[in-house]
Scaffold this active site. Structure first.
Site, PDB file in Angstrom:
ATOM      1  N   ASP A 109       0.875  -1.154   0.000  1.00  0.00           N
ATOM      2  CA  ASP A 109       0.000   0.000   0.000  1.00  0.00           C
ATOM      3  C   ASP A 109       0.930   1.226   0.000  1.00  0.00           C
ATOM      4  O   ASP A 109       2.150   1.083   0.167  1.00  0.00           O
ATOM      5  CB  ASP A 109      -0.888  -0.043   1.251  1.00  0.00           C
ATOM      6  CG  ASP A 109      -1.728   1.217   1.423  1.00  0.00           C
ATOM      7  OD1 ASP A 109      -2.288   1.702   0.422  1.00  0.00           O
ATOM      8  OD2 ASP A 109      -1.802   1.724   2.557  1.00  0.00           O
TER       9      ASP A 109
ATOM     10  N   ASP B  26      -0.118   5.141   1.098  1.00  0.00           N
ATOM     11  CA  ASP B  26      -0.369   6.064   2.206  1.00  0.00           C
ATOM     12  C   ASP B  26      -0.305   5.345   3.544  1.00  0.00           C
ATOM     13  O   ASP B  26      -0.910   4.283   3.728  1.00  0.00           O
ATOM     14  CB  ASP B  26      -1.753   6.711   2.059  1.00  0.00           C
ATOM     15  CG  ASP B  26      -1.824   7.679   0.887  1.00  0.00           C
ATOM     16  OD1 ASP B  26      -0.763   8.079   0.380  1.00  0.00           O
ATOM     17  OD2 ASP B  26      -2.944   8.034   0.481  1.00  0.00           O
TER      18      ASP B  26
ATOM     19  N   ASP C 180      -3.288  12.621   0.054  1.00  0.00           N
ATOM     20  CA  ASP C 180      -4.350  13.562  -0.311  1.00  0.00           C
ATOM     21  C   ASP C 180      -4.498  14.638   0.762  1.00  0.00           C
ATOM     22  O   ASP C 180      -4.497  15.841   0.475  1.00  0.00           O
ATOM     23  CB  ASP C 180      -5.683  12.826  -0.491  1.00  0.00           C
ATOM     24  CG  ASP C 180      -5.721  11.975  -1.748  1.00  0.00           C
ATOM     25  OD1 ASP C 180      -4.836  12.136  -2.607  1.00  0.00           O
ATOM     26  OD2 ASP C 180      -6.636  11.149  -1.867  1.00  0.00           O
TER      27      ASP C 180
ATOM     28  N   ASP D 184      -4.960   3.378  -2.962  1.00  0.00           N
ATOM     29  CA  ASP D 184      -6.127   4.216  -3.256  1.00  0.00           C
ATOM     30  C   ASP D 184      -5.755   5.699  -3.272  1.00  0.00           C
ATOM     31  O   ASP D 184      -6.617   6.559  -3.114  1.00  0.00           O
ATOM     32  CB  ASP D 184      -7.230   3.953  -2.220  1.00  0.00           C
ATOM     33  CG  ASP D 184      -8.607   4.397  -2.704  1.00  0.00           C
ATOM     34  OD1 ASP D 184      -8.712   4.809  -3.884  1.00  0.00           O
ATOM     35  OD2 ASP D 184      -9.569   4.353  -1.919  1.00  0.00           O
TER      36      ASP D 184
ATOM     37  N   ASP E 215      -2.218  -0.745   5.731  1.00  0.00           N
ATOM     38  CA  ASP E 215      -2.660  -0.192   7.011  1.00  0.00           C
ATOM     39  C   ASP E 215      -4.168   0.016   7.088  1.00  0.00           C
ATOM     40  O   ASP E 215      -4.753  -0.053   8.168  1.00  0.00           O
ATOM     41  CB  ASP E 215      -1.984   1.164   7.248  1.00  0.00           C
ATOM     42  CG  ASP E 215      -2.559   2.240   6.315  1.00  0.00           C
ATOM     43  OD1 ASP E 215      -3.405   3.033   6.754  1.00  0.00           O
ATOM     44  OD2 ASP E 215      -2.193   2.250   5.131  1.00  0.00           O
TER      45      ASP E 215
END
Length: 270
Positions: free
Chosen positions: A9, A11, A20, A95, A175
């Site tokens: 992942d 972030d 973001d 994402d 996470d």
């Protein structure tokens, strides 16, 4: 170690915050973001905020400068380089968005270490404005997963990689709650590394028996590196032991066959 795929992942896994939110806060648009947040999907909101940046004179260079200051634990970059040096294939499933991720990785000197980045599209249009779109266009169809946000099912991505890379072992690091679905897709012999006391850890702890992969938690970048390299070495030792065992069996068979030959010769000559 060509048989290991490490999936990160981004972030709060590679970097130590949400990219973001970092950009929104650093450029001073937090109030507007929070006002609009209840009114539209996340990707649509981020695209709207990029338009707002542009209209108020914020440039791509301003966004890049903010991204280059994003917090990251000092042990994460060496861990990624070490995993790559050991022969692992590294991929990202996130994402966030492609522009943010690639900008940060290039700044850290890591872009070429990753063979694939699966994330929401992000690109600069002809007007010099950053555009952000969903990975899965949920306005046209559903990905069909009730665990994941409508714009991305990481589990579907993991299943696609598994079908393309049969026989390889996976190590998955994440996470957030969106990392739970791909954790469920991992198989016996794989490893999942949830960040301790983060949403994916909480979800796994509710019923760890649902996870087929071995679970190895981590808390910060220091532990991420230690656990990751430890698992890679563990797989390497197991693979070498299996190879030696197979090789010994082959050599034993060859010696036995050779040793019976002299006993057979007199029979053939009599």
């Amino acid at each position: 170690m060509a048989g290991i795929i490490v999936v990160f992942d981004f972030d709060k896994t590679i970097i130590d915050c949400d990219s973001d939110n970092w950009v929104i806060d650093e450029l001073g648009f937090t109030d507007l973001f929070n006002k609009l947040l209840p009114t539209m999907p996340w990707n649509s909101l981020m695209d709207t905020m990029m338009k707002e940046f542009h209209s108020q004179g914020k440039t791509i260079e301003d966004i890049v400068e903010v991204l280059q200051r994003i917090p990251i634990h000092p042990r994460v970059v060496p861990a990624i380089k070490a995993a790559h040096a050991l022969g692992c294939e590294l991929r990202i499933v996130s994402d966030a968005n492609l522009f943010f991720i690639e900008t940060i990785l290039k700044h850290l000197g890591l872009r070429d270490y990753f063979s694939e980045i699966n994330t929401n599209p992000g690109y600069v249009d002809e007007q010099g404005r950053l555009r952000i779109f969903p990975f899965h266009d949920f306005t046209k169809s559903s990905h069909g997963c009730g665990l994941c946000p409508p714009n991305m099912c990481k589990g579907v991505i993991i299943e696609r990689i598994q079908s393309e890379e049969e026989g390889k072992k996976f190590i998955y690091l994440g996470d957030g709650s969106g990392d739970y679905c791909p954790s469920l897709k991992l198989k016996v012999g794989d490893f999942v590394m949830p960040r301790k006391n983060f949403p994916v850890w909480d979800l796994i702890c509710k019923n760890p028996m649902l996870i087929k992969a071995e679970i190895h938690e981590w808390s910060d970048g220091e532990e991420l590196g230690q656990v990751l390299i430890g698992l890679i070495n563990k797989i390497s030792i197991e693979e070498n032991a299996a190879f030696i065992s197979t090789d010994c069996k082959s050599q034993t068979f060859s010696v036995s066959a050779h040793e019976t030959l002299p006993q057979a010769l007199p029979l053939q000559q009599s």
